[in-house]
Scaffold this motif. Structure first.
Motif: not given
Ligand SMILES: Cc1cc2nc3c(=O)[nH]c(=O)nc-3n(C[C@H](O)[C@H](O)[C@H](O)COP(=O)(O)OP(=O)(O)OC[C@H]3O[C@@H](n4cnc5c(N)ncnc54)[C@H](O)[C@@H]3O)c2cc1C
Length: 389
Positions: A251-278
């Motif tokens: 179960i811990a491994a499943e949570c770790i898998g989720d954790g990396y999925w959320f981080i990947d998803k968050a960093r990708a969005y943080a890099n591509e979403r433009i607000v206030f021109d950046r």
């Protein structure tokens, strides 16, 4: 995107194979299943037929014969891919009871078919509505009558029953008042739904926060052949405890898998979403919570690897397995929260999958074991404080 899991090179072949399989079931697949409150039949079938769900079955029975360290990677990568192991993980973590305590005849009968994916062992019935976590108070009773056991009682939150051929059932076989220790007098049975008439068995599905097939179950003179008792009558509680460390690590491994999925998803969005021109990821108010959640996932992952290493070396690992499960569940939840916040309003849109995974990962702090029970284990067994219940 760069790989942020430094353990990716461990069991890399398995990781890549699971990622390839999961890629055939993209986010649209999961959205469609959830929309109709369905079960991911095709996904689970593909995993089983490829042998992944039989990973912990010894090779002599046609299984993968993998260690827990390796098997955990399978569940981790399923969740890392955006899928949900909850649809099928039980097959891995409840197998131990049959493997360690089943008779040769039971193992010959069931394990090869489970390993090949023909037979599904996805259901485990422990929890009861009136006893909750206090398992020794289990009230469901199995009374021996010649070559059968007659079962009466009620279970709740029993998952995947409608998508399983077999179920392990925990029931009392000696009344609590008649045993010396409260952990005695409980037994485990294999319920084979293929041969059962289902007479005396009633299911009531429980609608819940995640798209998870789970049920209330009523036994009314339900019959189980005596040969389906696993191991010795009365020793079932010990058999369950035996399997808990492996379950916690998986179960811990499943949570770790989720954790990396959320981080990947968050960093990708943080890099591509433009607000206030950046990109919003230029703001430290966005970066720091993601970085912090990542650090916590990495730390929890170390505990998971330590627990798995001890387990595979047959060393005591109760403390590490429990801590790994708790830390990983907390880390994945923090990552989920940060990911949702990073997405702003879009985090709530079904098509981004964030809100689905957010709900799914929250469950790990409650089931299969809730955080308080882990803390009380650490307090009592590691820190030597008095038992609280
Ligand atoms: C979606 C889902 C699927 C599930 N699938 C299965 C399944 O397939 N098979 C199965 O058998 N069960 C299943 N469960 C049940 C699950 O294992 C239990 O919900 C879980 O173990 C907690 O038990 P409970 O809900 O009865 O909580 P309770 O025991 O009623 O506890 C409620 C709260 O009080 C806390 N608490 C209780 N006693 C103490 C104490 N002494 N000290 C401090 N805190 C305490 C608990 O930690 C918890 O937070 C599932 C549950 C869910 C939600």
């Amino acid at each position: 995107m760069i790989e942020i899991n430094p353990h990716f090179s461990e069991f890399e072949d398995y990781r890549r194979a699971i990622r390839d399989l999961c890629a055939q079931f993209p986010s649209k697949y999961w959205q469609e299943i959830e929309e109709r409150a369905g079960y991911p039949e095709a996904f689970v079938k593909a995993l089983a037929e490829a042998g992944w769900l039989g990973a912990l079955i010894p090779e002599q029975y046609g299984g993968g014969g993998l260690t827990v360290s390796a098997a955990a990677v399978i569940l981790e990568e399923i969740n890392r891919s955006g899928a949900n192991s909850g649809a099928c993980h039980a097959q891995m973590y409840i197998m131990g009871a049959l493997l360690r305590h089943g008779s040769d005849a039971q193992k010959e009968k069931y394990l090869p078919a489970i390993a090949s994916g023909q037979l599904r062992l996805q259901s485990f019935a422990v929890t009861e509505p009136t006893t909750g976590t206090d398992t020794t108070k289990t009230k469901t009773f199995a009374a021996r009558k010649r070559d059968r056991y007659i079962v009466n009682g009620q279970k709740t939150w029993i998952s995947r029953m409608q998508h399983s051929d077999l179920m392990l059932l925990l029931a009392r076989t000696t009344p609590l008042a008649e045993v010396k220790k409260k952990t005695e007098g409980l037994s485990i049975f294999i319920v084979d739904f293929r041969n059962s008439t289902h007479k005396g068995l009633t299911l009531r599905p429980i609608r819940n926060m995640v798209n998870h097939e789970t049920n209330e179950v009523f036994f009314d003179n339900f019959e189980i052949p005596a040969e389906n008792l696993i191991g010795d009558e009365g020793a079932g509680f010990r058999y369950i405890l035996d399997g808990m460390n492996a379950e916690r690590i998986l179960i811990a491994a499943e949570c770790i898998g989720d954790g990396y999925w959320f981080i990947d998803k968050a960093r990708a969005y943080a890099n591509e979403r433009i607000v206030f021109d950046r990109p919003i990821g230029k703001n430290q108010g966005i970066q720091f919570p993601i970085a912090q959640a990542y650090a916590r996932v990495r730390a929890a992952d170390l505990m998971r690897y330590e627990a798995a290493r001890l387990f595979d070396n047959h060393q005591p690992c109760g403390a590490e397995a429990n801590m790994a499960k708790m830390l990983a569940a907390e880390a994945s939840w923090e990552a989920a929260n940060v990911c949702l916040q990073t997405h702003g309003g879009f985090g709530f849109a079904v098509e981004f999958d964030v809100e689905r995974k957010f709900r799914e990962t929250r469950l790990y702090q409650v089931a299969p074991i809730s955080t308080n029970l882990i803390l009380s284990y650490i307090a009592e067994h590691v820190l030597g404080m008095p038992r609280s219940f």
